[in-house]
Write a protein that holds these residues in place. Structure first.
Motif, mmCIF file in Angstrom:
data_model
loop_
_atom_site.group_PDB
_atom_site.id
_atom_site.type_symbol
_atom_site.label_atom_id
_atom_site.label_comp_id
_atom_site.label_asym_id
_atom_site.label_seq_id
_atom_site.Cartn_x
_atom_site.Cartn_y
_atom_site.Cartn_z
ATOM 1 N N ILE A 51 48.875 44.774 60.178
ATOM 2 C CA ILE A 51 49.890 44.345 59.209
ATOM 3 C C ILE A 51 49.293 44.488 57.816
ATOM 4 N N GLY A 52 49.973 45.247 56.964
ATOM 5 C CA GLY A 52 49.471 45.469 55.616
ATOM 6 C C GLY A 52 49.583 44.218 54.755
ATOM 7 N N CYS A 53 48.543 43.923 54.009
ATOM 8 C CA CYS A 53 48.507 42.777 53.094
ATOM 9 C C CYS A 53 47.845 43.212 51.798
ATOM 10 N N THR A 54 48.200 42.547 50.728
ATOM 11 C CA THR A 54 47.607 42.838 49.438
ATOM 12 C C THR A 54 47.131 41.539 48.805
ATOM 13 N N VAL A 55 45.919 41.557 48.288
ATOM 14 C CA VAL A 55 45.403 40.427 47.521
ATOM 15 C C VAL A 55 45.571 40.795 46.059
ATOM 16 N N SER A 56 46.326 39.989 45.347
ATOM 17 C CA SER A 56 46.578 40.263 43.943
ATOM 18 C C SER A 56 46.189 39.029 43.130
ATOM 19 N N VAL A 57 45.228 39.212 42.240
ATOM 20 C CA VAL A 57 44.756 38.113 41.406
ATOM 21 C C VAL A 57 44.861 38.551 39.960
ATOM 22 N N THR A 58 45.498 37.729 39.150
ATOM 23 C CA THR A 58 45.605 38.031 37.727
ATOM 24 C C THR A 58 44.650 37.121 36.967
ATOM 25 N N GLY A 59 44.211 37.590 35.850
ATOM 26 C CA GLY A 59 43.310 36.785 35.031
ATOM 27 C C GLY A 59 41.863 37.058 35.372
ATOM 28 N N ARG A 60 41.033 36.112 35.000
ATOM 29 C CA ARG A 60 39.598 36.290 35.172
ATOM 30 C C ARG A 60 39.148 35.864 36.566
ATOM 31 N N GLU A 61 37.864 36.019 36.794
ATOM 32 C CA GLU A 61 37.258 35.656 38.087
ATOM 33 C C GLU A 61 37.515 34.183 38.392
ATOM 34 N N ILE A 62 37.793 33.896 39.636
ATOM 35 C CA ILE A 62 38.055 32.531 40.068
ATOM 36 C C ILE A 62 36.723 31.862 40.393
ATOM 37 N N VAL A 63 36.450 30.749 39.740
ATOM 38 C CA VAL A 63 35.220 30.004 40.001
ATOM 39 C C VAL A 63 35.623 28.619 40.504
ATOM 40 N N LEU A 64 35.311 28.365 41.771
ATOM 41 C CA LEU A 64 35.622 27.075 42.377
ATOM 42 C C LEU A 64 34.348 26.502 42.980
ATOM 43 N N GLY A 65 34.327 25.210 43.141
ATOM 44 C CA GLY A 65 33.226 24.582 43.854
ATOM 45 C C GLY A 65 33.305 24.923 45.331
ATOM 46 N N GLU A 66 32.236 24.650 46.053
ATOM 47 C CA GLU A 66 32.160 24.947 47.487
ATOM 48 C C GLU A 66 33.302 24.294 48.251
ATOM 49 N N ASP A 67 33.565 23.004 47.985
ATOM 50 C CA ASP A 67 34.597 22.276 48.715
ATOM 51 C C ASP A 67 35.967 22.908 48.512
ATOM 52 N N ARG A 68 36.308 23.208 47.280
ATOM 53 C CA ARG A 68 37.627 23.791 46.983
ATOM 54 C C ARG A 68 37.737 25.207 47.519
ATOM 55 N N SER A 69 36.646 25.956 47.461
ATOM 56 C CA SER A 69 36.664 27.316 48.011
ATOM 57 C C SER A 69 36.976 27.288 49.498
ATOM 58 N N ILE A 70 36.332 26.376 50.207
ATOM 59 C CA ILE A 70 36.563 26.279 51.650
ATOM 60 C C ILE A 70 38.008 25.881 51.937
ATOM 61 N N VAL A 71 38.524 24.907 51.194
ATOM 62 C CA VAL A 71 39.912 24.469 51.407
ATOM 63 C C VAL A 71 40.874 25.619 51.142
ATOM 64 N N LEU A 72 40.696 26.327 50.029
ATOM 65 C CA LEU A 72 41.575 27.448 49.707
ATOM 66 C C LEU A 72 41.454 28.544 50.757
ATOM 67 N N PHE A 73 40.230 28.831 51.193
ATOM 68 C CA PHE A 73 39.996 29.834 52.229
ATOM 69 C C PHE A 73 40.742 29.461 53.509
ATOM 70 N N ARG A 74 40.641 28.191 53.925
ATOM 71 C CA ARG A 74 41.320 27.739 55.142
ATOM 72 C C ARG A 74 42.839 27.795 55.001
ATOM 73 N N ILE A 75 43.344 27.530 53.808
ATOM 74 C CA ILE A 75 44.794 27.616 53.579
ATOM 75 C C ILE A 75 45.266 29.061 53.769
ATOM 76 N N VAL A 76 44.537 30.004 53.163
ATOM 77 C CA VAL A 76 44.886 31.420 53.322
ATOM 78 C C VAL A 76 44.754 31.826 54.782
ATOM 79 N N GLN A 77 43.696 31.360 55.432
ATOM 80 C CA GLN A 77 43.471 31.700 56.843
ATOM 81 C C GLN A 77 44.641 31.211 57.698
ATOM 82 N N GLU A 78 45.075 29.982 57.483
ATOM 83 C CA GLU A 78 46.204 29.451 58.254
ATOM 84 C C GLU A 78 47.499 30.177 57.897
ATOM 85 N N SER A 79 47.659 30.540 56.649
ATOM 86 C CA SER A 79 48.858 31.279 56.235
ATOM 87 C C SER A 79 48.963 32.621 56.937
ATOM 88 N N LEU A 80 47.828 33.304 57.045
ATOM 89 C CA LEU A 80 47.820 34.592 57.732
ATOM 90 C C LEU A 80 48.066 34.389 59.215
#
Length: 186
Positions: A157-186
């Motif tokens: 299944i084709g997917c595209t990651v599109s990020v606007t603006g500058r590099e995203i800098v998150l702490g470890e905890d928030r990165s993991i939460v965001l990663f898990r959200i995307v993982q569950e979404s997929l």
């Protein structure tokens, strides 16, 4: 109105709720004003808000503990089991080199065993990566891009990651939460 206050005879204030109603009478209008002491309700609302905040905090701690355990387990799985399997594969190579000349019939079974060990090593890597992707160590964006790439590879299944603006800098905890959200979404 819940934001209003009244004063007791001793001078202390307490929260009230007020309602006003109007009735028509022969000689004019009659107004009824009802004031309710909502001290208990406000205390219950405050206690509920505090309880909800504590529950959110506890939930975050449980999630963090789970992620920490996944990270620890992924490292142990990759390091310990991966090393043992690699040692087994090397031992099989030694057996093949040492006895293969004198017993050619063992070459093919030993090669098949090495291929099975390779498959198990790959499974260990896949499980360790699912628990804690190494790509996440490079940042949330590379982690999400890796996740989307894996999803596309597995599912076609084709997917595209599109990020606007500058590099995203998150702490470890928030990165993991965001990663898990995307993982569950997929």
């Amino acid at each position: 109105n819940p934001g209003r206050m009244a004063q007791r005879a001793d001078g202390s204030e307490f929260p009230i709720e007020a309602s006003i109603s109007k009735a028509n009478a022969a000689d004019g209008h009659l107004y009824t004003v009802i004031l309710r002491d909502i001290t208990r309700r406000k205390a219950a609302e405050d206690a509920l808000r505090q309880s909800q905040a504590e529950l959110r905090e506890l939930s975050a701690e449980v999630l963090q503990a789970r992620e920490d355990e996944k990270t620890r387990f992924a490292r142990e799985l990759h390091d310990e089991l991966g090393q043992q399997l690699t040692a087994l594969k090397m031992d099989l190579s030694v057996v093949s080199m040492k006895f293969g000349e004198g017993a050619p019939q063992i070459r093919k079974p030993v090669q098949e065993l090495k291929e099975r060990v390779d498959a198990i090593i790959q499974t260990v890597r896949d499980v360790a990566t699912a628990l804690r992707p190494a790509a996440l160590d490079l940042g949330i964006l590379p982690g999400v891009e890796w996740l989307v790439g894996e999803f596309q590879r597995r599912n076609g299944i084709g997917c595209t990651v599109s990020v606007t603006g500058r590099e995203i800098v998150l702490g470890e905890d928030r990165s993991i939460v965001l990663f898990r959200i995307v993982q569950e979404s997929l």
